[in-house]
Write a protein that holds these residues in place. Sequence first.
Motif, mmCIF file in Angstrom:
data_model
loop_
_atom_site.group_PDB
_atom_site.id
_atom_site.type_symbol
_atom_site.label_atom_id
_atom_site.label_comp_id
_atom_site.label_asym_id
_atom_site.label_seq_id
_atom_site.Cartn_x
_atom_site.Cartn_y
_atom_site.Cartn_z
ATOM 1 N N SER A 1 3.980 5.094 -5.508
ATOM 2 C CA SER A 1 3.697 4.013 -6.453
ATOM 3 C C SER A 1 4.326 4.288 -7.811
ATOM 4 C CB SER A 1 2.195 3.804 -6.622
ATOM 5 O OG SER A 1 1.629 3.301 -5.441
ATOM 6 N N GLU B 1 0.857 -1.193 0.000
ATOM 7 C CA GLU B 1 0.000 0.000 0.000
ATOM 8 C C GLU B 1 0.891 1.239 0.000
ATOM 9 O OE1 GLU B 1 -3.414 0.177 -0.082
ATOM 10 O OE2 GLU B 1 -3.376 -2.006 -0.325
ATOM 11 N N PHE B 2 0.839 1.995 -1.080
ATOM 12 C CA PHE B 2 1.651 3.205 -1.204
ATOM 13 C C PHE B 2 0.804 4.339 -1.742
ATOM 14 C CE2 PHE B 2 4.302 -0.524 -2.224
ATOM 15 C CZ PHE B 2 5.167 -0.468 -1.147
ATOM 16 N N ASN B 3 1.218 5.558 -1.418
ATOM 17 C CA ASN B 3 0.504 6.697 -1.985
ATOM 18 C C ASN B 3 0.803 6.750 -3.487
ATOM 19 O OD1 ASN B 3 2.823 8.415 -2.547
ATOM 20 N ND2 ASN B 3 2.937 8.825 -0.355
ATOM 21 N N PRO B 4 -0.033 7.457 -4.260
ATOM 22 C CA PRO B 4 0.132 7.466 -5.725
ATOM 23 C C PRO B 4 1.520 7.925 -6.193
ATOM 24 C CG PRO B 4 -1.994 8.388 -5.123
ATOM 25 C CD PRO B 4 -1.239 8.171 -3.844
#
Length: 131
Positions: A109, A103-106
Amino acid sequence: MKLESPKVVLDKSAEETFNFLSDVKNFESLMPENISKFEVLDEGKFLFALKGMPEIILQKKETIPFEKIVLGAAGGKLDFSLTCFITNVDDNKSEANLVFDGEFNPMMSMMIKGPISKFIETLTTNMKTAV
């Protein structure tokens, strides 16, 4: 973010492949050429670093004999898993692939998608000769 490597066919049974990948010290032989550090911390945990990247610690989180091995980030700022799926083809052949899930921020990512895709593809490709 979920990234999947291509599947590779190995000239080893699912049991042999699983046993090789269950021993974390064997991951050193799968690493890309640009590895700058590899250290086994204990029976189920290792640390590695690629040139220009921070050190990452991976720890065995789950195993299903001859089918699946889950490695997860141990500490650090990023939470992700790297899962190896193993399928038995016949007595002397198996198929393996890796799935990276995190799970990463945009923005993060976008930055890591290319390098992580290349990394898991290299690990999988190197299984052909290492396992």
